[in-house]
Design an enzyme around this catalytic site. Structure first.
Site, PDB file in Angstrom:
ATOM      1  N   GLU A  68       9.314   8.865 -16.683  1.00  0.00           N
ATOM      2  CA  GLU A  68       7.942   9.326 -16.900  1.00  0.00           C
ATOM      3  C   GLU A  68       7.468   8.982 -18.316  1.00  0.00           C
ATOM      4  OE1 GLU A  68       7.347  13.454 -15.342  1.00  0.00           O
ATOM      5  OE2 GLU A  68       9.281  13.075 -14.438  1.00  0.00           O
ATOM      6  N   HIS A  95       0.841  -1.224   0.000  1.00  0.00           N
ATOM      7  CA  HIS A  95       0.000   0.000   0.000  1.00  0.00           C
ATOM      8  C   HIS A  95       0.868   1.263   0.000  1.00  0.00           C
ATOM      9  CE1 HIS A  95      -3.324  -2.686   1.385  1.00  0.00           C
ATOM     10  NE2 HIS A  95      -2.338  -3.234   2.081  1.00  0.00           N
ATOM     11  N   LYS A 145      15.793  21.908 -10.229  1.00  0.00           N
ATOM     12  CA  LYS A 145      15.175  20.620 -10.570  1.00  0.00           C
ATOM     13  C   LYS A 145      16.084  19.673 -11.337  1.00  0.00           C
ATOM     14  CE  LYS A 145      10.648  20.696 -10.490  1.00  0.00           C
ATOM     15  NZ  LYS A 145       9.818  19.647 -10.336  1.00  0.00           N
ATOM     16  N   SER A 170      14.484  21.790 -15.548  1.00  0.00           N
ATOM     17  CA  SER A 170      13.284  22.592 -15.746  1.00  0.00           C
ATOM     18  C   SER A 170      13.699  23.947 -16.329  1.00  0.00           C
ATOM     19  CB  SER A 170      12.576  22.794 -14.408  1.00  0.00           C
ATOM     20  OG  SER A 170      11.814  23.986 -14.434  1.00  0.00           O
TER      21      SER A 170
END
Ligand code: ARG
Length: 467
Positions: free
Chosen positions: A291, A157, A284, A278
């Site tokens: 992704e 979980h 970043k 970024s």
């Protein structure tokens, strides 16, 4: 040139021609179409359906056609118009050797021809994809071998659950991908059946030799039913399923990488060569590759659906709907190959952070099951042991420490009735690495068991390489 103009008196409308044409995408199949035609023509001569001399002329002509097609591929432009790749090749052959080219199509239809082309194409692609998977799995083995004793929280979980090793974790992903490898092998078996000889739908009156053709083209056997052969695309659906399974599994891996890379976890760091930045936030370092892999699952899943809808409700034998089986297939093949090319580079660019992983173990009392197991091994019913371990977690929380940091006296004070069951070994048992080392059952995370798992996976991969 049209392969079917005889009964027509009027010209086909331009928009009909272009809508009907598959050349822009089935051009990809030309090497397989040529391969099939060469074997077909050799068989026709062996069976004395055409003469040796005719065979030689056709084969020489096909070599010249191949040169032209290779040239166009290199240029990246198709300078011809035709209904499909089969028509184009016959047209180019006619330009080379005249009307004799028409004999190549004796005892054959484009319906069994196109089925042959996609089977040959897909067999090749599966071999490449399997090799990519084997290389990826070998990398998982290499990384696992380095981390047999690196410990981190295992999650259920997405909540810290029990300690495991990084090797065990990585090999869990590898086991999934290994099943994908097996699935592909199974799919390859159903792809590798020769459709040539099925004709348009009802085979042929010529005395062809299907066994010889199947053998020459490396197939396991000729297909069993001509009517089924020309309309069957379930072997493509199998492939789409395999692709989807691979991408679904990789999407889970990608998701974990994304989570582990977040500052909240900090379990891994990405090398500059595989991270992205970024345009607005200078701090970043993004896991774009993971992704994108996660997102590619969408198009692979879409491709599966697309083919399923094309074949839904089709009457038996060939229907032109089947021309729509190709673009989604090519897209899934190309996507998979791209993913399998970049993923190993990306994985090599990941630096694991064992210290952060170990620190995470001290938050969340992951050894509570260990305590419950210990008490129950001392004779307490597991339910009661579970209750007591819960009580210990509450106590540890109130003291702001881990269970492994509690002293034996504290445990005895907490469970006075069980005090004679509590031995000094308990404190040892609660150390995370010890907790893992005691889980020696088959398939468990103990480093000795994981080493076994690793070796058997490696053996399997070696066999795959040799086959
Ligand atoms: N371009 C067609 C396809 O991809 C080839 C077969 C055409 N057969 C036919 N009877 N029109 O399916």
């Amino acid at each position: 040139m049209k392969l079917w103009g005889g009964r027509f008196q009027d010209e086909t409308a331009g928009s009909v021609n272009s809508f009907n044409s598959s050349l822009s995408f089935d051009f990809e199949l030309y090497p397989y179409d040529l391969k099939g035609s060469r074997v077909h023509v050799k068989m026709l001569a062996r069976q004395q359906i055409i003469s040796e001399d005719e065979k030689e002329k056709i084969l020489t002509g096909l070599d010249a056609v191949e040169n032209k097609l290779d040239g166009a591929r290199e240029e990246g432009k198709i300078p011809w118009q035709a209904e499909d790749i089969h028509t184009l090749i016959e047209e180019l052959l006619t330009a080379e050797i005249g009307s004799l080219a028409g004999k190549m199509h004796t005892a054959r239809s484009r319906n069994d021809q196109v089925a042959l082309d996609i089977r040959l194409y897909l067999r090749n692609q599966i071999d490449e994809i399997q090799l990519g998977l084997v290389e990826l799995l070998e990398l998982f083995c290499e990384l696992s071998a380095r981390h047999l004793e690196t410990i981190l929280p295992g999650f259920t979980h997405l909540q810290p659950a029990q300690p495991v090793t990084l090797a065990h974790h990585l090999l869990a992903h590898a086991q999934r991908l290994n099943r994908d490898l097996e699935r592909l092998q199974d799919c390859r078996g159903r792809v590798n059946i020769c459709p040539l000889g099925a004709g348009a739908l009802a085979a042929t009156t010529f005395n062809i030799d299907r066994q010889w053709v199947a053998k020459k083209l490396g197939f396991s056997r000729p297909s069993a039913n001509s009517l089924d052969t020309v309309g069957a695309r379930d072997f493509l659906l199998d492939f789409h399923h395999c692709s989807l399974s691979i991408l679904l599994n990789l999407s889970s891996l990608a998701e974990e990488i994304i989570i582990w890379n977040s500052p909240e976890y900090n379990f891994i760091e990405l090398d500059d060569s595989v991270a992205t930045g970024s345009s607005i936030m200078p701090q970043k370092k993004n896991p774009d590759i993971a992704e994108l892999i996660r997102a590619k699952t969408g198009r692979i899943s879409g491709n599966y659906q697309q083919l399923a809808m094309v074949i839904k409700g089709l009457p038996l034998a060939y229907n032109k709907d089947l021309q729509e089986d190709k673009e989604s297939l090519f897209d899934s093949v190309n996507t998979l190959k791209q993913v399998l090319k970049v993923l190993p580079v990306f994985l090599r660019g990941i630096k694991f952070n064992p210290q952060k992983m170990e620190e995470a173990l001290s938050r969340g009392h992951l050894n509570a099951t260990e305590l419950a197991d210990y008490l129950s091994a001392q004779g307490l019913p597991f339910r009661q042991a579970h209750q007591l371990a819960g009580k210990a977690v509450n106590y540890a929380l109130s003291q702001n420490k881990g269970l492994e940091e509690m002293s034996l006296t504290e445990f005895k004070e907490l469970f006075p009735e069980e005090s004679e069951k509590l031995k000094p070994e308990l404190i040892d048992r609660l150390q995370p690495l010890n907790a893992i080392e005691n889980r020696t059952t088959l398939g468990g995370p103990a480093p000795s068991r994981v080493a076994e798992q690793l070796n058997s996976l490696k053996d399997n991969l070696d066999k795959n390489r040799k086959k």
